[in-house]
Design a protein around this motif. Sequence first.
Motif, mmCIF file in Angstrom:
data_model
loop_
_atom_site.group_PDB
_atom_site.id
_atom_site.type_symbol
_atom_site.label_atom_id
_atom_site.label_comp_id
_atom_site.label_asym_id
_atom_site.label_seq_id
_atom_site.Cartn_x
_atom_site.Cartn_y
_atom_site.Cartn_z
ATOM 1 N N GLN A 1 42.846 37.212 73.586
ATOM 2 C CA GLN A 1 41.453 37.481 73.289
ATOM 3 C C GLN A 1 40.755 36.174 72.959
ATOM 4 O O GLN A 1 41.380 35.238 72.478
ATOM 5 C CB GLN A 1 41.332 38.441 72.104
ATOM 6 N N ALA A 2 39.476 36.137 73.217
ATOM 7 C CA ALA A 2 38.700 34.943 72.920
ATOM 8 C C ALA A 2 37.350 35.361 72.361
ATOM 9 O O ALA A 2 36.819 36.409 72.720
ATOM 10 C CB ALA A 2 38.523 34.101 74.185
ATOM 11 N N ALA A 3 36.821 34.534 71.477
ATOM 12 C CA ALA A 3 35.507 34.802 70.899
ATOM 13 C C ALA A 3 34.737 33.489 70.879
ATOM 14 O O ALA A 3 35.310 32.425 70.661
ATOM 15 C CB ALA A 3 35.645 35.360 69.497
ATOM 16 N N MET A 4 33.432 33.565 71.116
ATOM 17 C CA MET A 4 32.612 32.370 71.065
ATOM 18 C C MET A 4 31.253 32.715 70.479
ATOM 19 O O MET A 4 30.658 33.729 70.828
ATOM 20 C CB MET A 4 32.419 31.756 72.444
ATOM 21 N N GLN A 5 30.783 31.852 69.587
ATOM 22 C CA GLN A 5 29.431 31.929 69.050
ATOM 23 C C GLN A 5 28.805 30.550 69.187
ATOM 24 O O GLN A 5 29.462 29.543 68.942
ATOM 25 C CB GLN A 5 29.425 32.305 67.570
ATOM 26 N N MET A 6 27.555 30.536 69.581
ATOM 27 C CA MET A 6 26.823 29.277 69.708
ATOM 28 C C MET A 6 25.482 29.413 68.997
ATOM 29 O O MET A 6 24.822 30.441 69.102
ATOM 30 C CB MET A 6 26.615 28.921 71.174
ATOM 31 N N PHE A 7 25.108 28.362 68.287
ATOM 32 C CA PHE A 7 23.832 28.295 67.582
ATOM 33 C C PHE A 7 23.117 27.028 68.041
ATOM 34 O O PHE A 7 23.755 25.998 68.233
ATOM 35 C CB PHE A 7 24.042 28.218 66.066
ATOM 36 N N GLY A 8 21.816 27.092 68.186
ATOM 37 C CA GLY A 8 21.077 25.907 68.597
ATOM 38 C C GLY A 8 19.684 25.873 67.994
ATOM 39 O O GLY A 8 19.086 26.921 67.724
#
Length: 82
Positions: free
Chosen positions: A39-46
């Motif tokens: 499983q993989a999870a990604m969060q990005m903030f900009g």
Amino acid sequence: MTDNNGDKAFSTRIGFIPTAESEYGFSYYNNQIKGSLNQAAMQMFGVDSLHKLGAFEIATEFALAKYEIDTPGQQDGYMVEV
């Protein structure tokens, strides 16, 4: 081609234009991937901005990505353009 995991990514950007010479924005991305092996999870903030100064424009941006693929990790970066 079919969706193999049923999860959907979510992203958004909210912009604010207080004057004709400036703009500010906030962006967000979230994704969960459930594969057959892991499983993989990604969060990005900009955050970003644009300022007009006469004949010049100054654009800035900062982004932070947090991910978890086997082990947690994080990357970030920024740019300034005149």
